[in-house]
Design a protein around this motif. Structure first.
Motif, PDB file in Angstrom:
ATOM      1  N   LYS A   1       0.736  -1.130  -0.212  1.00  0.00           N
ATOM      2  CA  LYS A   1       0.129   0.123  -0.033  1.00  0.00           C
ATOM      3  C   LYS A   1       0.370   1.487  -0.101  1.00  0.00           C
ATOM      4  CE  LYS A   1      -4.245  -1.436   0.025  1.00  0.00           C
ATOM      5  NZ  LYS A   1      -5.088  -1.392  -0.805  1.00  0.00           N
ATOM      6  N   VAL A   2       1.880   1.150   0.160  1.00  0.00           N
ATOM      7  CA  VAL A   2       3.051   2.545   0.245  1.00  0.00           C
ATOM      8  C   VAL A   2       3.955   2.316  -0.254  1.00  0.00           C
ATOM      9  CG1 VAL A   2       4.103   3.548   1.802  1.00  0.00           C
ATOM     10  CG2 VAL A   2       1.835   2.605   2.954  1.00  0.00           C
ATOM     11  N   VAL A   3       5.067   1.270  -0.054  1.00  0.00           N
ATOM     12  CA  VAL A   3       6.434   1.177  -0.650  1.00  0.00           C
ATOM     13  C   VAL A   3       6.567   1.517  -2.194  1.00  0.00           C
ATOM     14  CG1 VAL A   3       8.780   0.124  -0.740  1.00  0.00           C
ATOM     15  CG2 VAL A   3       7.436   0.853   1.758  1.00  0.00           C
ATOM     16  N   LEU A   4       5.687   0.195  -2.749  1.00  0.00           N
ATOM     17  CA  LEU A   4       5.752  -0.030  -3.989  1.00  0.00           C
ATOM     18  C   LEU A   4       4.336   0.521  -5.165  1.00  0.00           C
ATOM     19  CD1 LEU A   4       6.163  -3.980  -4.055  1.00  0.00           C
ATOM     20  CD2 LEU A   4       7.299  -2.477  -4.881  1.00  0.00           C
ATOM     21  N   PRO A   5       4.682   1.263  -5.911  1.00  0.00           N
ATOM     22  CA  PRO A   5       3.295   1.509  -6.881  1.00  0.00           C
ATOM     23  C   PRO A   5       2.594   0.557  -7.359  1.00  0.00           C
ATOM     24  CG  PRO A   5       5.581   1.598  -7.771  1.00  0.00           C
ATOM     25  CD  PRO A   5       6.116   0.626  -7.230  1.00  0.00           C
ATOM     26  N   PRO A   6       1.408   0.807  -7.977  1.00  0.00           N
ATOM     27  CA  PRO A   6       0.954  -0.774  -8.425  1.00  0.00           C
ATOM     28  C   PRO A   6       1.777  -0.809  -9.803  1.00  0.00           C
ATOM     29  CG  PRO A   6      -0.500   1.885  -8.709  1.00  0.00           C
ATOM     30  CD  PRO A   6       0.191   2.545  -7.785  1.00  0.00           C
ATOM     31  N   LEU A   7       1.807  -2.142  -9.280  1.00  0.00           N
ATOM     32  CA  LEU A   7       2.238  -2.724 -10.591  1.00  0.00           C
ATOM     33  C   LEU A   7       1.373  -4.019 -11.426  1.00  0.00           C
ATOM     34  CD1 LEU A   7       5.616  -3.556  -8.736  1.00  0.00           C
ATOM     35  CD2 LEU A   7       5.022  -2.158 -10.783  1.00  0.00           C
ATOM     36  N   ALA A   8       0.704  -3.372 -12.485  1.00  0.00           N
ATOM     37  CA  ALA A   8      -0.143  -4.312 -12.726  1.00  0.00           C
ATOM     38  C   ALA A   8      -0.496  -4.443 -14.656  1.00  0.00           C
ATOM     39  CB  ALA A   8      -1.614  -4.050 -12.772  1.00  0.00           C
ATOM     40  N   PRO A   9       1.126  -4.504 -14.831  1.00  0.00           N
ATOM     41  CA  PRO A   9       0.961  -4.403 -16.463  1.00  0.00           C
ATOM     42  C   PRO A   9       0.253  -5.535 -17.599  1.00  0.00           C
ATOM     43  CG  PRO A   9       3.183  -5.266 -15.617  1.00  0.00           C
ATOM     44  CD  PRO A   9       2.410  -5.234 -14.500  1.00  0.00           C
ATOM     45  N   SER A  10      -0.187  -5.259 -18.752  1.00  0.00           N
ATOM     46  CA  SER A  10      -1.124  -6.185 -19.507  1.00  0.00           C
ATOM     47  C   SER A  10       0.114  -7.638 -19.459  1.00  0.00           C
ATOM     48  CB  SER A  10      -1.476  -5.631 -20.721  1.00  0.00           C
ATOM     49  OG  SER A  10       0.114  -5.590 -21.890  1.00  0.00           O
ATOM     50  N   TRP A  11       0.888  -7.903 -19.053  1.00  0.00           N
ATOM     51  CA  TRP A  11       2.088  -8.900 -19.849  1.00  0.00           C
ATOM     52  C   TRP A  11       2.215  -9.672 -19.129  1.00  0.00           C
ATOM     53  CZ3 TRP A  11       6.135  -9.043 -16.979  1.00  0.00           C
ATOM     54  CH2 TRP A  11       6.743  -8.198 -16.523  1.00  0.00           C
ATOM     55  N   PHE A  12       1.801  -9.202 -17.291  1.00  0.00           N
ATOM     56  CA  PHE A  12       1.874  -9.553 -15.988  1.00  0.00           C
ATOM     57  C   PHE A  12       0.209  -8.642 -14.919  1.00  0.00           C
ATOM     58  CE2 PHE A  12       4.822 -11.939 -12.561  1.00  0.00           C
ATOM     59  CZ  PHE A  12       3.472 -12.633 -12.085  1.00  0.00           C
ATOM     60  N   PRO A  13      -0.460  -8.754 -15.021  1.00  0.00           N
ATOM     61  CA  PRO A  13      -1.451  -8.216 -13.669  1.00  0.00           C
ATOM     62  C   PRO A  13      -1.259  -8.693 -12.795  1.00  0.00           C
ATOM     63  CG  PRO A  13      -2.596  -9.358 -15.934  1.00  0.00           C
ATOM     64  CD  PRO A  13      -1.533  -9.645 -15.878  1.00  0.00           C
ATOM     65  N   ASP A  14      -0.845  -9.329 -12.063  1.00  0.00           N
ATOM     66  CA  ASP A  14      -0.263 -10.297 -10.711  1.00  0.00           C
ATOM     67  C   ASP A  14       0.913  -9.687 -10.251  1.00  0.00           C
ATOM     68  OD1 ASP A  14      -3.393 -10.903 -10.028  1.00  0.00           O
ATOM     69  OD2 ASP A  14      -2.450 -12.433 -11.484  1.00  0.00           O
ATOM     70  N   LEU A  15       1.714  -9.055 -11.426  1.00  0.00           N
ATOM     71  CA  LEU A  15       2.818  -8.320 -11.159  1.00  0.00           C
ATOM     72  C   LEU A  15       3.443  -8.508  -9.736  1.00  0.00           C
ATOM     73  CD1 LEU A  15       5.816  -8.389 -11.624  1.00  0.00           C
ATOM     74  CD2 LEU A  15       6.235  -6.180 -12.634  1.00  0.00           C
ATOM     75  N   GLY A  16       2.324  -6.865  -9.050  1.00  0.00           N
ATOM     76  CA  GLY A  16       3.067  -6.315  -7.660  1.00  0.00           C
ATOM     77  C   GLY A  16       2.553  -7.707  -6.591  1.00  0.00           C
ATOM     78  N   ALA A  17       1.634  -8.624  -6.811  1.00  0.00           N
ATOM     79  CA  ALA A  17       1.240  -9.351  -5.984  1.00  0.00           C
ATOM     80  C   ALA A  17       2.400 -10.161  -5.701  1.00  0.00           C
ATOM     81  CB  ALA A  17       0.459 -10.285  -6.316  1.00  0.00           C
ATOM     82  N   THR A  18       2.719 -10.396  -6.767  1.00  0.00           N
ATOM     83  CA  THR A  18       3.589 -10.792  -6.936  1.00  0.00           C
ATOM     84  C   THR A  18       5.448 -10.789  -6.203  1.00  0.00           C
ATOM     85  OG1 THR A  18       3.440 -12.232  -9.138  1.00  0.00           O
ATOM     86  CG2 THR A  18       5.718 -12.488  -8.284  1.00  0.00           C
ATOM     87  N   VAL A  19       5.461  -9.084  -6.342  1.00  0.00           N
ATOM     88  CA  VAL A  19       6.961  -8.850  -6.075  1.00  0.00           C
ATOM     89  C   VAL A  19       6.603  -8.487  -4.416  1.00  0.00           C
ATOM     90  CG1 VAL A  19       8.099  -7.087  -5.415  1.00  0.00           C
ATOM     91  CG2 VAL A  19       7.284  -7.553  -8.284  1.00  0.00           C
ATOM     92  N   VAL A  20       5.706  -7.955  -3.851  1.00  0.00           N
ATOM     93  CA  VAL A  20       4.780  -8.187  -2.393  1.00  0.00           C
ATOM     94  C   VAL A  20       5.905  -9.496  -1.922  1.00  0.00           C
ATOM     95  CG1 VAL A  20       3.350  -7.754  -0.423  1.00  0.00           C
ATOM     96  CG2 VAL A  20       3.213  -5.681  -2.315  1.00  0.00           C
ATOM     97  N   ASN A  21       4.927 -10.484  -2.137  1.00  0.00           N
ATOM     98  CA  ASN A  21       4.862 -11.848  -1.787  1.00  0.00           C
ATOM     99  C   ASN A  21       6.194 -12.513  -1.818  1.00  0.00           C
ATOM    100  OD1 ASN A  21       2.432 -13.552  -0.942  1.00  0.00           O
ATOM    101  ND2 ASN A  21       2.261 -11.898  -2.271  1.00  0.00           N
ATOM    102  N   ALA A  22       6.996 -12.398  -3.001  1.00  0.00           N
ATOM    103  CA  ALA A  22       9.076 -12.537  -2.926  1.00  0.00           C
ATOM    104  C   ALA A  22       9.392 -11.671  -1.867  1.00  0.00           C
ATOM    105  CB  ALA A  22       9.444 -11.496  -3.960  1.00  0.00           C
ATOM    106  N   VAL A  23       9.201  -9.902  -1.184  1.00  0.00           N
ATOM    107  CA  VAL A  23       9.923  -9.533  -0.546  1.00  0.00           C
ATOM    108  C   VAL A  23       9.339 -10.086   0.842  1.00  0.00           C
ATOM    109  CG1 VAL A  23       9.954  -6.974   1.060  1.00  0.00           C
ATOM    110  CG2 VAL A  23       9.824  -7.170  -2.019  1.00  0.00           C
ATOM    111  N   CYS A  24       8.329  -9.833   1.418  1.00  0.00           N
ATOM    112  CA  CYS A  24       8.082 -10.901   2.333  1.00  0.00           C
ATOM    113  C   CYS A  24       8.063 -12.207   2.709  1.00  0.00           C
ATOM    114  CB  CYS A  24       6.494 -11.147   2.749  1.00  0.00           C
ATOM    115  SG  CYS A  24       5.395  -9.251   2.896  1.00  0.00           S
ATOM    116  N   PHE A  25       8.693 -13.517   0.932  1.00  0.00           N
ATOM    117  CA  PHE A  25       9.125 -14.908   1.723  1.00  0.00           C
ATOM    118  C   PHE A  25      10.216 -14.510   2.526  1.00  0.00           C
ATOM    119  CE2 PHE A  25      12.177 -16.832  -1.258  1.00  0.00           C
ATOM    120  CZ  PHE A  25      12.471 -17.943  -0.690  1.00  0.00           C
ATOM    121  N   ALA A  26      11.412 -13.473   1.505  1.00  0.00           N
ATOM    122  CA  ALA A  26      13.115 -13.167   2.312  1.00  0.00           C
ATOM    123  C   ALA A  26      13.147 -13.202   3.215  1.00  0.00           C
ATOM    124  CB  ALA A  26      13.555 -12.203   0.961  1.00  0.00           C
ATOM    125  N   GLY A  27      11.874 -11.422   3.758  1.00  0.00           N
ATOM    126  CA  GLY A  27      12.373 -11.611   5.270  1.00  0.00           C
ATOM    127  C   GLY A  27      11.663 -12.553   6.272  1.00  0.00           C
TER     128      GLY A  27
END
Length: 263
Positions: free
Chosen positions: A32-58
């Motif tokens: 909601k704060v750090v990342l801008p909306p990430l939903a390109p036509s070629w990967f509409p779920d890019l934002g959710a993927t990045v967020v979960n990858a970050v939390c997984f790394a933590g």
């Protein structure tokens, strides 16, 4: 970091609650704060993927720093011959695909990738770290705590992501029972990775199904999860699975000075 480990070792219930809250706070911060909306036509779920990858790394870093990668089942496969208890869960997940899946190829591929990252993230933090924190309470209590915290965590979908209250309450119940059974599976298998596959496919087939499963089937799934989880815990929730966390030999790839160290 070591001070926090000492705290959760002395107070596992509070430690599990604190880590669950911290994990959700980081997820919301990035979503909601750090990342801008990430939903390109070629990967509409890019934002959710990045967020979960970050939390997984933590979560992975915490497990690594505490020397828990292997004992938590995150850096262990458990042996393929021990994976069979996950088969009933896999069949339930695939049952949601009976009606088929809908969406264009790009949407389906992006959704599958995104939901697999969701499952990796949630299994590592919940059945990996939170369950390991709660293990000193005993297998049954640990599994109940894991299921409860995992279910309650889905309240964020109503509070922050626009889901209706009715849908959220049902999702909390479903997620809680699913988390309880997966906790039993982790004790049975000794690894979180079979549950990652089950979790990802379960989410994918339910979300991409052209319609919701009949109520009678969903109620049956709830009953199955509760009963199967209890059976798993009674059969496998003893012995090595319940060794004190710091009494288990750490992964040789981990830093030896950190494995088993408590301030």
């Amino acid at each position: 970091m070591h001070r926090w480990k000492g705290h959760v070792s002395r107070h596992p219930l509070w430690g599990a609650v604190e880590f669950t809250f911290a994990w959700h706070a980081v997820l919301l911060l990035f979503a909601k704060v750090v990342l801008p909306p990430l939903a390109p036509s070629w990967f509409p779920d890019l934002g959710a993927t990045v967020v979960n990858a970050v939390c997984f790394a933590g979560a992975w870093v915490v497990l690594w720093r505490w020397g828990w990668l292997r004992v938590s089942g995150v850096a262990a496969l458990g042996g393929p011959r021990r994976w069979w208890p996950a088969l009933p869960m896999l069949l339930v997940a695939c049952s949601y695909a009976v009606a088929g899946v809908e969406g264009r190829t790009t949407l389906l591929a992006g959704s599958l990738i995104s939901l697999l990252w969701v499952s990796v993230n949630e299994e590592i933090y919940s059945r990996g770290l939170v369950q390991q924190i709660l293990t000193p309470l005993g297998a049954m209590r640990a599994a109940i705590g894991v299921g409860f915290l995992f279910g309650v965590g889905h309240l964020q979908n109503y509070l922050f992501f626009g889901a209706s209250l009715d849908d959220t309450l049902w999702q909390m119940l479903s997620a809680g029972l699913f988390g309880f059974t997966c906790a039993g599976l982790r004790y049975a298998i000794g690894s979180v990775w079979p549950m990652v596959a089950v979790h990802g496919l379960d989410d994918f087939f339910q979300i991409r199904s052209p319609g919701a499963a009949p109520d009678w089937w969903q109620v049956g799934v709830y009953v199955f999860h509760a009963a199967y989880g209890v059976w798993l815990l009674r059969r496998y929730g003893t012995g090595d699975a319940l060794l004190a966390r710091d009494g288990v030999r750490a992964d040789p790839d981990e830093r030896p000075e950190q494995a088993g160290a408590v301030d």
